[in-house]
Design an enzyme around this catalytic site. Structure first.
Site, PDB file in Angstrom:
ATOM      1  N   PHE A 375       1.005  -1.109  -0.065  1.00 51.78           N
ATOM      2  CA  PHE A 375      -0.170  -0.138   0.114  1.00 51.78           C
ATOM      3  C   PHE A 375       0.816   1.204   0.131  1.00 51.78           C
ATOM      4  O   PHE A 375       0.386   2.453   0.591  1.00 51.78           O
ATOM      5  CB  PHE A 375      -0.868  -0.021   1.142  1.00 51.78           C
ATOM      6  CG  PHE A 375      -1.559  -1.158   1.321  1.00 51.78           C
ATOM      7  CD1 PHE A 375      -2.509  -1.615   0.537  1.00 51.78           C
ATOM      8  CD2 PHE A 375      -1.551  -2.234   2.556  1.00 51.78           C
ATOM      9  CE1 PHE A 375      -3.180  -3.022   0.680  1.00 51.78           C
ATOM     10  CE2 PHE A 375      -1.867  -3.313   2.699  1.00 51.78           C
ATOM     11  CZ  PHE A 375      -2.865  -3.801   1.774  1.00 51.78           C
ATOM     12  N   CYS A 376       2.012   1.126  -0.711  1.00 48.24           N
ATOM     13  CA  CYS A 376       2.992   2.463  -0.790  1.00 48.24           C
ATOM     14  C   CYS A 376       3.355   2.899   0.576  1.00 48.24           C
ATOM     15  O   CYS A 376       3.455   4.033   1.035  1.00 48.24           O
ATOM     16  CB  CYS A 376       2.156   3.504  -1.480  1.00 48.24           C
ATOM     17  SG  CYS A 376       2.003   3.311  -3.291  1.00 48.24           S
ATOM     18  N   ALA A 377       3.328   1.781   1.615  1.00 45.31           N
ATOM     19  CA  ALA A 377       3.750   2.328   2.985  1.00 45.31           C
ATOM     20  C   ALA A 377       4.620   1.358   3.686  1.00 45.31           C
ATOM     21  O   ALA A 377       4.401   0.846   4.480  1.00 45.31           O
ATOM     22  CB  ALA A 377       2.486   2.542   3.788  1.00 45.31           C
TER      23      ALA A 377
END
Ligand SMILES: Cc1ncc(COP(=O)(O)O)c(C=O)c1O
Length: 393
Positions: A375-377
Site C-alpha cells: 500500500f505504498c507504505a
C-alpha cells in the site's frame, strides 16, 4: 453515534451496477472495496463535467465569452476547495496540481529548508508520497509508532523537544491509508507551533471522510499546509491541490517554470506572478478543478458528519463479520465498537494463504476488488507485521 438507519447512497455514484466477468465464465455485480486507493465518480461530477464541457475554453488570458466563463468556473472551483477545508484567502493559497504526490513534492521543493531549521519531523505510518519527497530534500526524523500502528505521542513530544530549534516542519498524515488510524492533528499542530515549526497534513485520506478546518494562522492549532487528491474524493479527473500559507509561496522561484507563472519576462529578467499562479506552470487542468468542486458540493450536501456516521456503520458491520472468520487477522484496530474513531479501510491477512492469492481469488472468483501488498507504505507494513528490515529483504 447511532447504528441505524443505513441510507442508500449508491444511486449517487456512476457504475455501481457494472458487471464483472468471473473465472468460471459467469458474471456478477462488481464490488469495489479498493476505495482508499481511488473512489468511483459521483454522478454529480459526471453531470458537472458534461455541462461544463459545452462552455469549456482556454482560461486566464483568453478574452472570449467561453474563456471568461471557464476562467470564472476555474477560480470558483478554487474558492469552493478552499472553503471546504476552512482556508481563507487572507492567509492561504490553493495551488491546483495533479494529486497529493505532486502537492507534497512541490512543498518539499518550495519550502526554504536551508537555514538553521532543516529537520522534517514525520512518522513511520506515512504513505511514500509524504516521505520520499522529504528524504530527497532534507533530514527526516521519524516519530515512533505503538505496536498496533498508532502514532506514539510521547515519542512525538520527545523528538520535538530533542530537535527543538532544528525542526522546520512537522509533516504527517491526517489518516492512515493502511489502518485508517486518525492522527490528532490540531493537538499536534499546537505542539509543533509552540516549538517554532510549521505543520503540514497529508489529507489524501482525511478529506473524503472528515471535515477539515485549517483555521486562521493566528490560531495555535492551525494547519500550515494540506494536500488533497480529487480521485479519492469521487472526482477522478486528474486534479489535486496543495493548500497552504500564502506567504511561503509569495517568495522564491517556482519549482516548475514556464507559461502562466510570470508577470513579465525580458531576455535578462523574470518577474514571477503572485500565488497561486506562480506555482501553476503551464495550462491548468480546468475540467479536473470543476470536477473536484462538484464532488465537494455533493459531499457538503450529504454532510461530512453524515459521511462519518455512514462509514462508521459500514466499518462496524465489516469488522463484526471479519473478526468471526477463523485464521483471519485484522491489523490495527479490530474492535467494531471503535469504528467511528477510524476510517473504514481494513488491513487483513489470512494465515493459510498468500495475500496475493487471496486478492486474486476475491477478484477472479467473486468480483470483489481489493488491494494486496504494501500500500505504498513499506515501513508501516513492516512495523505492523513486526518484521525487521533484514527479514523483509
Ligand atoms: C495517505 C496518502 N497519502 C498520499 C497518497 C498519494 O495520493 P496520490 O496518489 O493521489 O498522489 C495516498 C494515496 O493512496 C494516500 O493514501
Amino acid at each position: 453515534m447511532s447504528n441505524q438507519p443505513l441510507i442508500d447512497y449508491r444511486p449517487l455514484f456512476v457504475g455501481l451496477d457494472a458487471h464483472c466477468p468471473l473465472l468460471d465464465g459467469s458474471s456478477c455485480d462488481y464490488t469495489n472495496l479498493d476505495n482508499a486507493a481511488s473512489t468511483p465518480a459521483l454522478k454529480a461530477v459526471q453531470h458537472a463535467v458534461d455541462d461544463f464541457l459545452v462552455y469549456y475554453s482556454s482560461v486566464h488570458r483568453g478574452t472570449g465569452f467561453k474563456s471568461q466563463l471557464s476562467t470564472h468556473a476555474y477560480e470558483q472551483a478554487r474558492q469552493i476547495t478552499m472553503e471546504f477545508v476552512g482556508a481563507n484567502p487572507a492567509d492561504h493559497t490553493c495551488i491546483f496540481g495533479k494529486n497529493t504526490t505532486e502537492a507534497i513534492n512541490k512543498l518539499a521543493r518550495r519550502l526554504p529548508l536551508d537555514g538553521k531549521r532543516k529537520v522534517v519531523l514525520s512518522t513511520g505510518m506515512e504513505h511514500h508520497s509524504n516521505d520520499l519527497p522529504w528524504r530527497a530534500t532534507t533530514q527526516v526524523v521519524y516519530v515512533h509508532l505503538t505496536p498496533d500502528g498508532r502514532l506514539d505521542e510521547d515519542d512525538f513530544d520527545s523528538q520535538l523537544s530533542r530537535y527543538a530549534e532544528q525542526v522546520a516542519l512537522v509533516a504527517l498524515t491526517g489518516a492512515s491509508n493502511v489502518t485508517g488510524f486518525l492522527n490528532p492533528i490540531h493537538r499536534l499542530a499546537e505542539k509543533a507551533h509552540a516549538a517554532g515549526a510549521m505543520f503540514m497534513v497529508d489529507c489524501a485520506q482525511l478529506a473524503p471522510h472528515r471535515k477539515i478546518g485549517m483555521l486562521p494562522l493566528d490560531d495555535p492549532a492551525h494547519l500550515d499546509f494540506i494536500s488533497i487528491s480529487a480521485h479519492k474524493m469521487y472526482a477522478p479527473f486528474g486534479t489535486g491541490a496543495l493548500i497552504g500559507r500564502k506567504d511561503v509561496f509569495e517568495h522564491g522561484d517556482p519549482d516548475m517554470t514556464g507559461g502562466g507563472t510570470v508577470e513579465i519576462v525580458t531576455l535578462d529578467n523574470v518577474v514571477w506572478s503572485e500565488p497561486p499562479e506562480r506555482d501553476e506552470a503551464g495550462s491548468p487542468n480546468v475540467v479536473g478543478a470543476i470536477a473536484m468542486a462538484a464532488a465537494i458540493r455533493q459531499l457538503e450536501a450529504v454532510g461530512m458528519s453524515e459521511v462519518t456516521r455512514h462509514e462508521a456503520n459500514l466499518t462496524r458491520y465489516a469488522l463484526e463479520k471479519l473478526t468471526t472468520i477463523q485464521g483471519l487477522r485484522v491489523y490495527g484496530d479490530a474492535d467494531p465498537s471503535n469504528a467511528e474513531n477510524r476510517l473504514g479501510v481494513i488491513p487483513l491477512q489470512l494465515e493459510s494463504a498468500d495475500h496475493f492469492l487471496v486478492a486474486a481469488i476475491l477478484g477472479y472468483e467473486f468480483g470483489i476488488g481489493v488491494r494486496s501488498g504494501c500500500f505504498c507504505a513499506h515501513p508501516y507494513i513492516l512495523h505492523l507485521l513486526g518484521l525487521s528490515k533484514e527479514e523483509a529483504s
